[in-house]
Enzyme design. Sequence first.
Site, short mmCIF file in Angstrom:
data_model
loop_
_atom_site.label_atom_id
_atom_site.label_comp_id
_atom_site.label_asym_id
_atom_site.label_seq_id
_atom_site.Cartn_x
_atom_site.Cartn_y
_atom_site.Cartn_z
N ASP A 20 -94.63 -92.88 44.91
CA ASP A 20 -96.03 -92.79 44.56
C ASP A 20 -96.32 -93.10 43.10
O ASP A 20 -97.42 -92.86 42.62
CB ASP A 20 -96.54 -91.38 44.89
CG ASP A 20 -96.27 -91.01 46.33
OD1 ASP A 20 -96.45 -91.89 47.19
OD2 ASP A 20 -95.88 -89.87 46.60
N ASP B 63 -100.38 -86.71 48.35
CA ASP B 63 -99.71 -87.59 49.28
C ASP B 63 -99.25 -86.70 50.44
O ASP B 63 -98.93 -85.54 50.23
CB ASP B 63 -98.50 -88.22 48.58
CG ASP B 63 -97.70 -89.10 49.50
OD1 ASP B 63 -98.32 -89.98 50.12
OD2 ASP B 63 -96.48 -88.88 49.62
P1 ADP Z 1 -96.74 -92.14 54.36
O1 ADP Z 1 -97.98 -92.43 53.58
O2 ADP Z 1 -96.96 -90.99 55.29
O3 ADP Z 1 -95.53 -92.01 53.50
P2 ADP Z 1 -95.91 -94.85 55.14
O4 ADP Z 1 -96.85 -95.66 54.34
O5 ADP Z 1 -94.49 -94.83 54.74
O6 ADP Z 1 -96.48 -93.37 55.35
O7 ADP Z 1 -95.99 -95.36 56.63
C1 ADP Z 1 -97.22 -95.42 57.34
C2 ADP Z 1 -97.01 -95.54 58.80
O8 ADP Z 1 -96.31 -96.75 59.10
C3 ADP Z 1 -96.20 -94.45 59.43
O9 ADP Z 1 -96.99 -93.34 59.78
C4 ADP Z 1 -95.62 -95.14 60.66
O10 ADP Z 1 -96.57 -95.16 61.70
C5 ADP Z 1 -95.41 -96.55 60.19
N1 ADP Z 1 -94.04 -96.77 59.72
C6 ADP Z 1 -93.66 -97.04 58.48
N2 ADP Z 1 -92.31 -97.20 58.41
C7 ADP Z 1 -91.84 -96.99 59.64
C8 ADP Z 1 -90.52 -96.99 60.23
N3 ADP Z 1 -89.43 -97.23 59.55
N4 ADP Z 1 -90.44 -96.74 61.56
C9 ADP Z 1 -91.52 -96.50 62.28
N5 ADP Z 1 -92.77 -96.48 61.79
C10 ADP Z 1 -92.94 -96.72 60.50
MG MG Z 2 -94.61 -91.68 51.55
#
Ligand code: ADP
Ligand code: MG
Length: 648
Positions: free
Chosen positions: A589, A386
């Site tokens: 995860d 991840d």
């Molecule tokens: P990761 O797999 O890196 O943990 P997430 O699934 O949590 O990522 O989020 C994926 C994408 O969604 C982020 O890269 C961002 O672009 C957007 N995103 C999610 N949550 C937020 C938030 N609270 N504010 C801004 N963008 C967000």
């Molecule tokens: Mg994450």
Amino acid sequence: MPKDPVCGMNVDKDKAIKKKIGDRTYYFCSQSCANVYEQPEHELKAMKRRVAITLMGVVAVAGLRVLALFGLVAVLMTTTLIGGLSVYSLALFIVSTPVVWIAGWSIIHGAYNSLRNRAINMDVLISAGVVAGWAYGAANAFMPGLGGEGYLEIAVGILAFVLLGKYIEESIRRRSAASIRKLLELQPTIARILKKGKEVEVPIDEVQENDVLIIKPGEKIPTDGVVLAGYSSVDEKIITGESIPVEKNVGSEVIGATVNKTGLLRIKATKVGEETALAQIVHLVEEAQASSAPVQKFADRVVGKFVPIVFSVAAVSFAYWHIVSGFSAAFFVLLAVLLIACPCALGIATPTAILAGVGKGAEYGILLRSGEYVEKARKLKTVVFDKTGTLTKGEPAVTDIVVYNGYTQKDALKLAAIAEKGSEHPLAEAILKAARQGESKIPDAESFEAIPGHGVRCAYKNKRILLGNRRLMQDEKVPIEQFEEDLNRLEGQGKTVMILAVNSEPAGVVAAMDTPKENAVEAIGKLKSMGLEVAMLTGDNERTAKTIAKQLDIDRVMANVLPWEKVNAIKKLQSEGKTVAMVGDGINDAPALAQADIGIAIGSGTDIAKETGGIVLIKDDLRDVALGVELSMKTMTKINSNLFWAFI
Ligand code: ADP
Ligand code: MG
């Protein structure tokens, strides 16, 4: 079918002896196995006694033999009592009988239990040989001329050999198991709590959750907790195997039984008793050591098939030699086949290797949760990481703010912060941190909604504020073509870009960057040198993900994966016929960790119980991933070579 944790035999749930220990029920084939489990020390002593008895028997029969050789007992040998019984034979009979029936009882009884459970184990082979040898030798003593000369000695000798072997095996097993138990003894027995402003010393059992504890320099931390005040470095070697002390300040987690080195700490107890990391580790390791790998089931099956085959071969040989040379010679052959065929080492080949592997891992803070995962590691092809919080520190910082349509950077950041105020996403924290540097107070939004994998949406003073990725803007029909160029440029630098829109009109983009963990490059290099494919899984966009992947030398990127689709991404790899390990934080995860063939939960600290991983890494050090996989592979190699030698 449940398995007897002592002898490893599959037992019938209804017929078995049940024992509830802690919150688990264990099933035993017999009272003696239950005794072993409940009072292991007692059983080891009994084994020692049995070995002593048989060894004395061996010395006695050998002594008689020596005397006979020198002709010293010639008189006795020819002196017959009733019937054909000589004094010499009587002496042998008197020595061997208690040896076989008292010292050998554990094995004979084991054979009986095994037959009663309709399973055939090694005890059956040994008992058949020893008892038959004894019976024939005894018959010969009383009715000389049967030709059963020397059988009593054989019975005693074989038994001594087998019992000594079992004793050695058990003490080795005990020693590695005890080293884990010993960990618990390292926990301090007294804690100093702060009660109504006064320091009082209480026994560790009386410490409760949320108690405030004081730990002076040089003292052990009594239980798991978080630091309320103070600054110190703590030696966590006992839990993590890491000899360099870890810095602790307000908010840091501390683990019970670790040593406070330099400063005075005030902590709040978060976990006590059975819940502490240390207790969980001991529990897990014991469980893993008791668990059997699928390869063990294979060994069990082999033994199950092997014993009847040995019996058949023995019977056929007996029949043949009976015709050729008569009963006595045939009986000798029968015993020889029964006793020599016993691959006693087969049964312990797997458990001893698992015991050693799991124990070794625990020393380094690498918990292999069951033998099953040890075996899967051998076939491992792909390791999926991840991104956020696993490969990277999970603490992004705002790096760029680009504005449009007349907004100032300050306004854009403030609006972004208002939108993120209700979110717990690491990106939200980055924005709030940046905004708070200029603005003393960030107002609350009137309504707020987090859209996982997309961004956030809120209403504030007649404004509809959106902050998130392209997907969010597409869904909300915000035109973003005009700043694709900015987006691409920032993403090409490995930054995560969030678009700010106010009332469906773009206002700016905020970019944040997360830094890879220190050891990420080294850890990935190690895994690749082991011939494994390394992949990265993230909800971030493709370009950002690829840039980071390139920095870390990762081959394969799965980007734009929504949180709930991570499981499918793992499934997809598995459908390519790969055995997949997933490395993640164990909280967000968890489903993907569970789907993977080997789930590796990293940086669990004191939160061991929650994890769904097959391997739990207590330290937040990516190199432990390679170490854990390597340890599993080595353990597996050891199992195979043990099995090989056992067969030979
Ligand atoms: P990761 O797999 O890196 O943990 P997430 O699934 O949590 O990522 O989020 C994926 C994408 O969604 C982020 O890269 C961002 O672009 C957007 N995103 C999610 N949550 C937020 C938030 N609270 N504010 C801004 N963008 C967000
Ligand atoms: Mg994450």
